[in-house]
Design a protein around this motif. Structure first.
Motif, PDB file in Angstrom:
ATOM      1  N   LYS A  23       0.855  -1.187   0.000  1.00 60.47           N
ATOM      2  CA  LYS A  23       0.000   0.000   0.000  1.00 60.47           C
ATOM      3  C   LYS A  23       0.891   1.237   0.000  1.00 60.47           C
ATOM      4  O   LYS A  23       1.911   1.278   0.688  1.00 60.47           O
ATOM      5  N   CYS A  24       0.479   2.250  -0.744  1.00 57.59           N
ATOM      6  CA  CYS A  24       1.214   3.510  -0.776  1.00 57.59           C
ATOM      7  C   CYS A  24       1.225   4.117   0.621  1.00 57.59           C
ATOM      8  O   CYS A  24       0.187   4.194   1.283  1.00 57.59           O
ATOM      9  N   SER A  25       2.394   4.541   1.048  1.00 67.35           N
ATOM     10  CA  SER A  25       2.530   5.133   2.382  1.00 67.35           C
ATOM     11  C   SER A  25       1.826   6.484   2.477  1.00 67.35           C
ATOM     12  O   SER A  25       1.568   6.959   3.577  1.00 67.35           O
ATOM     13  N   ASP A  26       1.502   7.101   1.346  1.00 67.03           N
ATOM     14  CA  ASP A  26       0.816   8.397   1.356  1.00 67.03           C
ATOM     15  C   ASP A  26      -0.700   8.253   1.218  1.00 67.03           C
ATOM     16  O   ASP A  26      -1.446   8.689   2.082  1.00 67.03           O
ATOM     17  N   CYS A  27      -1.166   7.639   0.120  1.00 67.14           N
ATOM     18  CA  CYS A  27      -2.612   7.602  -0.156  1.00 67.14           C
ATOM     19  C   CYS A  27      -3.276   6.276   0.187  1.00 67.14           C
ATOM     20  O   CYS A  27      -4.493   6.188   0.248  1.00 67.14           O
ATOM     21  N   GLY A  28      -2.486   5.219   0.387  1.00 66.29           N
ATOM     22  CA  GLY A  28      -3.039   3.925   0.759  1.00 66.29           C
ATOM     23  C   GLY A  28      -3.492   3.050  -0.401  1.00 66.29           C
ATOM     24  O   GLY A  28      -4.005   1.952  -0.179  1.00 66.29           O
ATOM     25  N   CYS A  29      -3.304   3.508  -1.646  1.00 66.25           N
ATOM     26  CA  CYS A  29      -3.710   2.681  -2.786  1.00 66.25           C
ATOM     27  C   CYS A  29      -2.772   1.482  -2.928  1.00 66.25           C
ATOM     28  O   CYS A  29      -1.659   1.477  -2.418  1.00 66.25           O
ATOM     29  N   ILE A  48       7.941   3.732  -5.905  1.00 63.15           N
ATOM     30  CA  ILE A  48       9.181   4.151  -5.265  1.00 63.15           C
ATOM     31  C   ILE A  48       9.322   3.399  -3.946  1.00 63.15           C
ATOM     32  O   ILE A  48       8.364   3.288  -3.183  1.00 63.15           O
ATOM     33  N   LEU A  49      10.496   2.879  -3.673  1.00 65.85           N
ATOM     34  CA  LEU A  49      10.790   2.253  -2.391  1.00 65.85           C
ATOM     35  C   LEU A  49      11.711   3.174  -1.612  1.00 65.85           C
ATOM     36  O   LEU A  49      12.629   3.754  -2.173  1.00 65.85           O
ATOM     37  N   ASP A  50      11.443   3.297  -0.313  1.00 66.02           N
ATOM     38  CA  ASP A  50      12.278   4.145   0.535  1.00 66.02           C
ATOM     39  C   ASP A  50      12.516   3.405   1.843  1.00 66.02           C
ATOM     40  O   ASP A  50      11.613   2.756   2.367  1.00 66.02           O
ATOM     41  N   THR A  51      13.722   3.489   2.363  1.00 67.79           N
ATOM     42  CA  THR A  51      14.029   2.778   3.601  1.00 67.79           C
ATOM     43  C   THR A  51      13.391   3.469   4.798  1.00 67.79           C
ATOM     44  O   THR A  51      13.349   4.685   4.893  1.00 67.79           O
ATOM     45  N   THR A  52      12.871   2.642   5.716  1.00 66.75           N
ATOM     46  CA  THR A  52      12.344   3.146   6.977  1.00 66.75           C
ATOM     47  C   THR A  52      13.240   2.702   8.124  1.00 66.75           C
ATOM     48  O   THR A  52      13.193   3.265   9.197  1.00 66.75           O
ATOM     49  N   SER A  53      14.015   1.660   7.884  1.00 70.04           N
ATOM     50  CA  SER A  53      15.017   1.179   8.831  1.00 70.04           C
ATOM     51  C   SER A  53      15.995   0.328   8.040  1.00 70.04           C
ATOM     52  O   SER A  53      15.866   0.193   6.832  1.00 70.04           O
ATOM     53  N   SER A  54      16.945  -0.282   8.728  1.00 71.94           N
ATOM     54  CA  SER A  54      17.957  -1.074   8.021  1.00 71.94           C
ATOM     55  C   SER A  54      17.373  -2.327   7.375  1.00 71.94           C
ATOM     56  O   SER A  54      18.014  -2.929   6.526  1.00 71.94           O
ATOM     57  N   GLU A  55      16.163  -2.719   7.759  1.00 72.49           N
ATOM     58  CA  GLU A  55      15.583  -3.939   7.201  1.00 72.49           C
ATOM     59  C   GLU A  55      14.187  -3.739   6.620  1.00 72.49           C
ATOM     60  O   GLU A  55      13.609  -4.685   6.092  1.00 72.49           O
ATOM     61  N   SER A  58       9.286   1.479   2.829  1.00 70.85           N
ATOM     62  CA  SER A  58       7.927   1.912   2.530  1.00 70.85           C
ATOM     63  C   SER A  58       7.799   2.009   1.020  1.00 70.85           C
ATOM     64  O   SER A  58       8.799   2.104   0.299  1.00 70.85           O
ATOM     65  N   ILE A  59       6.556   1.982   0.553  1.00 75.07           N
ATOM     66  CA  ILE A  59       6.265   2.071  -0.873  1.00 75.07           C
ATOM     67  C   ILE A  59       5.462   3.344  -1.102  1.00 75.07           C
ATOM     68  O   ILE A  59       4.553   3.651  -0.331  1.00 75.07           O
ATOM     69  N   THR A  60       5.795   4.056  -2.157  1.00 78.62           N
ATOM     70  CA  THR A  60       5.029   5.233  -2.557  1.00 78.62           C
ATOM     71  C   THR A  60       4.622   5.055  -4.010  1.00 78.62           C
ATOM     72  O   THR A  60       5.461   4.692  -4.844  1.00 78.62           O
ATOM     73  N   CYS A  61       3.336   5.288  -4.307  1.00 76.43           N
ATOM     74  CA  CYS A  61       2.884   5.185  -5.693  1.00 76.43           C
ATOM     75  C   CYS A  61       3.471   6.348  -6.497  1.00 76.43           C
ATOM     76  O   CYS A  61       3.880   7.373  -5.946  1.00 76.43           O
ATOM     77  N   LEU A  62       3.505   6.187  -7.800  1.00 77.31           N
ATOM     78  CA  LEU A  62       4.113   7.212  -8.651  1.00 77.31           C
ATOM     79  C   LEU A  62       3.335   8.522  -8.611  1.00 77.31           C
ATOM     80  O   LEU A  62       3.936   9.595  -8.662  1.00 77.31           O
TER      81      LEU A  62
END
Length: 83
Positions: A23-29, A48-55, A58-62
């Motif tokens: 799910k998109c970390s912003d809109c939830g889609c 887009i993938l972005d790290t939230t910790s070393s393991e 999060s995912i963000t839709c385009l």
């Protein structure tokens, strides 16, 4: 992020492409990101993938990424910080 992707591919030896659903970390889609291991690193398609910790990541839709980030400014600031 590179370290997280390396761990994902190490856990699945022999695979050169992975599909990550979430799910998109912003809109939830719902978002599907295809990650391909390349000779120079990793290619991503669909989000887009972005790290939230070393393991974790999060995912963000385009659409959210485009609306919240001016891509040209982001690359300009990244280039300036590496010089």
């Amino acid at each position: 992020m590179k370290e997280v992707l390396e761990k994902i591919f190490e856990a699945h030896p022999g695979k050169s492409t992975m599909t990550i659903n979430g799910k998109c970390s912003d809109c939830g889609c719902s978002v599907t990101v295809v990650v391909e291991s390349t000779s120079g690193g990793y290619g991503l398609l669909g989000g887009i993938l972005d790290t939230t910790s070393s393991e974790n990541f999060s995912i963000t839709c385009l659409d959210c990424y485009k609306s919240h980030h001016d891509i040209s400014k982001r690359y300009a600031s990244n280039a300036a910080s590496t010089q």
